[in-house]
Design an enzyme around this catalytic site. Structure first.
Site, mmCIF file in Angstrom:
data_model
loop_
_atom_site.group_PDB
_atom_site.id
_atom_site.type_symbol
_atom_site.label_atom_id
_atom_site.label_comp_id
_atom_site.label_asym_id
_atom_site.label_seq_id
_atom_site.Cartn_x
_atom_site.Cartn_y
_atom_site.Cartn_z
ATOM 1 N N SER A 117 0.823 -1.211 0.000
ATOM 2 C CA SER A 117 0.000 0.000 0.000
ATOM 3 C C SER A 117 0.854 1.258 0.000
ATOM 4 O O SER A 117 1.971 1.275 0.544
ATOM 5 C CB SER A 117 -0.864 -0.005 1.259
ATOM 6 N N TYR A 141 -1.995 0.239 9.799
ATOM 7 C CA TYR A 141 -2.227 -0.425 8.509
ATOM 8 C C TYR A 141 -0.953 -0.351 7.655
ATOM 9 O O TYR A 141 -0.431 -1.364 7.179
ATOM 10 C CB TYR A 141 -3.419 0.234 7.796
ATOM 11 N N LYS A 145 1.999 -3.310 6.511
ATOM 12 C CA LYS A 145 2.418 -3.579 5.124
ATOM 13 C C LYS A 145 3.936 -3.419 5.005
ATOM 14 O O LYS A 145 4.606 -4.182 4.306
ATOM 15 C CB LYS A 145 1.716 -2.619 4.157
#
Ligand code: UDP
Length: 332
Positions: A117, A141, A145
């Protein structure tokens, strides 16, 4: 060629599974259906219901078939939620990915396509963001990643596990036919929420909240780079072909190189639907960088990626066709 698509009942995974089938691959989807939809998995795809936390189910899956490659989409994907429940994000997006990599290693499968991402970059120091921009995530988040990118690098060095990490900017859109699209039980993403707000309560919509209008951007709202899910799907097939041809592990950014503010997205949704978006101003959402715009030259040059839907309006048109014809998503 047999490809395992983990999370293939979800939004992005279901599109990529279909693209793989169209290209002649055999596809097995492994999904726990916690967020995905059985109806999003085509009849020509083998479906195995299971959870990445269940290591014995994973081992059995790798014993049951010889996979030529694995694609992994079974992740939580809401930045705001990751700030509120980081352990859920690290558990699912990091620990469960490591379970998958371990099962691949034991099953001697060494080609892996990972959904990374733009969130790995945090607040960009310059835009467009190229692959060598430092990773400095500002939410769990993106941190998750970024950790997996490090794990893959080390797994490659230690066990020759070849990977391609695709750092998506903002995935959006639906099939031009309107038969497949985004259906999150708890929708958090801007384009579906704007279109659902137009469609009203029956579609799960309400008033759209615009998270922050005091950012340092021309109209004060956040800027993002939207990429059509079918263009993402193409990139995954190209990445897989690269590994199947013996290519080295690599990392690519994936966006259209053009940023649109939240206010511009709302205007585009209104133009496409021909109706106003009921919207109010709200506080900033924690964890949101003001601007994320991709530099995607590397994937264009190295893998020959060439987006078919680079225009925001075309992306929103496909999404509108899906939401207007499926106000309840995949539910009958
Ligand atoms: N956004 C918003 N209202 C919403 C959902 C999102 O203003 O109800 C904004 C959000 O703050 C961000 C942009 O829209 O600036 C895109 O958010 P989204 O959740 O779609 O994707 P993200 O960039 O977090 O991956």
């Amino acid at each position: 060629m047999n490809i395992l698509v983990v999370g293939g009942a979800g939004y992005i995974g279901s599109f990529i599974s279909r693209e793989l089938i169209e290209k002649g691959y055999h596809v097995t989807v492994f999904d726990n259906l916690s967020l995905g939809h059985r109806a999003a998995v085509g009849r020509d795809i083998s479906f195995v219901e299971g959870d990445l936390a269940d290591r014995s189910a994973l081992d059995a899956l790798f014993r049951s078939r010889d996979f030529d490659g694995v694609m992994h989409f079974a992740a939580f994907s809401a930045v705001g939620e990751s700030m509120v429940d980081p352990l859920a994000y690290y558990g699912n997006n990091v620990a469960n990915t490591i379970n998958l990599l371990r099962a691949m290693k034991e099953g001697r499968v060494n080609r892996f396509i990972f959904s990374s991402s733009a969130a790995v970059f945090g607040n960009p120091r310059e835009v467009p963001i190229t692959e060598d921009h430092p990773r400095d995530p500002i939410n769990p988040y993106g941190e998750g990643k970024s950790i997996v990118e490090r794990v893959m690098r080390d797994a490659d060095m230690a066990y020759n596990l070849r990977y391609v990490s695709l750092r998506y900017f903002n995935a959006a859109g639906a099939s031009p036919e309107g038969d497949m699209g985004e259906d999150h039980r708890n929708e958090t993403h801007l384009i579906p929420l704007a279109l659902k707000a137009i469609l009203g309560e029956d579609a799960g919509g309400g008033t759209l909240r615009i998270f922050g209008d005091d950012y340092d951007t021309p109209d004060g709202t956040c800027i993002r780079d939207y990429i059509h899910v079918l263009d993402l799907a193409d990139a995954h097939v190209l990445a897989l072909e690269h590994l199947l041809k013996g290519g080295d592990s690599d990392i690519f950014n994936l966006g259209n190189g053009k940023g649109f503010s939240v206010a511009e997205v709302v205007k585009t949704a209104e133009k496409v639907a021909g109706k106003p978006v009921p919207a109010i101003k709200a506080d900033r959402r924690a964890g949101d960088p003001p601007i994320l715009v991709a530099g995607s030259d590397k994937i264009m040059e190295k893998l020959g990626w060439n987006p078919v839907f680079p225009q925001l309006e075309a992306i929103v048109e496909t999404a509108w066709k899906w939401h207007a014809s499926h106000p309840k998503g995949y539910a009958p």
